[in-house]
Write an enzyme that holds these catalytic residues in place. Structure first.
Site, short mmCIF file in Angstrom:
data_model
loop_
_atom_site.label_atom_id
_atom_site.label_comp_id
_atom_site.label_asym_id
_atom_site.label_seq_id
_atom_site.Cartn_x
_atom_site.Cartn_y
_atom_site.Cartn_z
N GLY A 52 5.20 64.36 20.31
CA GLY A 52 4.45 63.78 21.42
C GLY A 52 5.17 64.03 22.73
O GLY A 52 5.76 65.09 22.94
N GLU A 53 5.10 63.06 23.63
CA GLU A 53 5.75 63.12 24.94
C GLU A 53 5.13 64.14 25.89
O GLU A 53 5.55 64.26 27.03
CB GLU A 53 7.25 63.43 24.83
CG GLU A 53 8.06 62.46 24.01
CD GLU A 53 9.53 62.84 23.95
OE1 GLU A 53 9.96 63.80 24.64
OE2 GLU A 53 10.28 62.18 23.20
N GLY A 54 4.17 64.93 25.42
CA GLY A 54 3.67 66.04 26.23
C GLY A 54 4.46 67.32 26.03
O GLY A 54 4.30 68.28 26.79
#
Length: 346
Positions: A311-313
């Site tokens: 995740g996190e971008g």
């Protein structure tokens, strides 16, 4: 709740853009999927000379009450700890964003423990995390609407500053559980196709997660409409991303779609306005089990397959150079006519 109108892309431009791509000094189709990406960029911007400005990733962070049901390998306090890591510049998304010159914004959408004001942290808190949807709806309809509105506002602020390519990341312990329930209810796929190990559950933990989510879906069988499903199972960070997707598409921005959680938020947005998908570039297929099935729902062809599950971008940042290259060849490669190069024989 009112949402901005998303204009459909102008298909009349497609043959014009394809001709411009085919006229570059290369065999037809020789740049493979980079050509399809360039075509999409041209359609979004309405020009054969697309320019990508101020690439940005917004990371929305929030906690989930369902974490108390033991559906994650990590405790809920990790959400706040990771936000501090983002602010200190030590997370993977920080590293990749710095490497590629991507602006990064961290938004507190509703972390359980209120965070002190800090440079780089945007306070959009809705509440101290959602409620446990194993027992009751995660949020009220008003909270879901407020979160979506906040996500839209963050995007519009960046659009006003000249950003035209944006991606969304997230941080929230137990948010794969929220995403799995959203996916199951909005697609009708079996729960088993939607659920995965998240941050690393063992077999016993996965069985517990499956039991909790199945019970929650049965308890909230009346939640069927997209906004009701979002309020029942979603997180504040997911709701903000859903609003952000809609605002970005309405602003004709190129949208980078990250992993499972972001794609679940996009599913909500797509159910509200299908045109949002035309502006989306799917950056990767993650290791989380539900992501592949969710991408198939959109007939999406992600750019990367790296078995990411963070995740996190991070997928947005890693895929960004491919977008930059697609725009660069469309703008800078010579044409057969301009370079005096012969085309292929008929």
């Amino acid at each position: 709740m009112q949402f901005p109108e998303i204009p459909p892309l102008d298909d009349a431009l497609r043959p014009v853009l394809q001709a411009a791509i085919d006229d570059k000094t290369k065999p037809l189709g020789a740049l493979g999927r980079l050509e399809a990406l360039a075509l999409q960029l041209g359609l979004i911007q309405g020009t054969a000379r697309p320019v990508l400005r101020r690439p940005t990733v917004i990371v929305f962070a929030a906690d989930h009450g369902v974490a108390d049901a033991g559906v994650s390998a990590y405790p809920a306090e990790v959400t706040a700890q990771m936000v501090q890591n983002f602010l200190a510049g030590g997370a993977a998304i920080n590293v990749f964003s710095r490497q590629h010159g991507i602006a990064l914004e961290i938004v507190d959408a509703g972390v359980r423990v209120p965070l002190p004001a800090a440079p780089g942290l945007v306070n959009c808190r809705i509440a101290d995390g959602t409620r446990n949807f194993a027992n009751e709806p995660a949020m009220t309809p008003e909270q879901a609407a407020a979160a979506m509105t906040a996500g839209m506002a963050r995007v519009l602020r960046h659009a006003q500053q000249g950003c035209n390519v944006i991606g969304f990341g997230e941080m929230g312990i137990a948010n794969t559980s929220a995403a799995a329930c959203l996916m199951q209810r909005l697609t009708g796929l079996p729960l088993e196709d939607c659920i995965g190990r998240g941050t690393g559950l063992d077999d016993a933990g996965l069985a517990r997660k499956r039991e909790v989510l199945a019970g929650a879906l049965a308890r909230h069988a009346d939640a069927q409409a997209p906004l009701d499903v979002l309020a029942t199972f979603g997180g504040f960070e997911i709701a903000m991303m859903a609003g952000a997707f809609l605002a970005a598409a309405a602003s004709r921005m190129v949208i980078l779609v990250d992993g499972f959680i972001a794609t679940a938020a996009l599913l909500v947005a797509q159910r509200l306005d299908p045109n949002v998908l035309q502006y989306c570039v799917f950056t990767h297929c993650s290791h989380e089990r539900g992501h592949r099935a969710l991408l198939a729902q959109f007939d999406a062809a992600p750019l990367l397959a790296l078995d990411l599950r963070l995740g996190e971008g991070t997928g947005c940042a890693l895929a960004w150079p491919l977008l930059a290259s697609a725009a660069a060849f469309l703008n800078e490669m010579a044409t057969f006519s301009g370079a005096g190069v012969s085309t292929a024989s008929p």
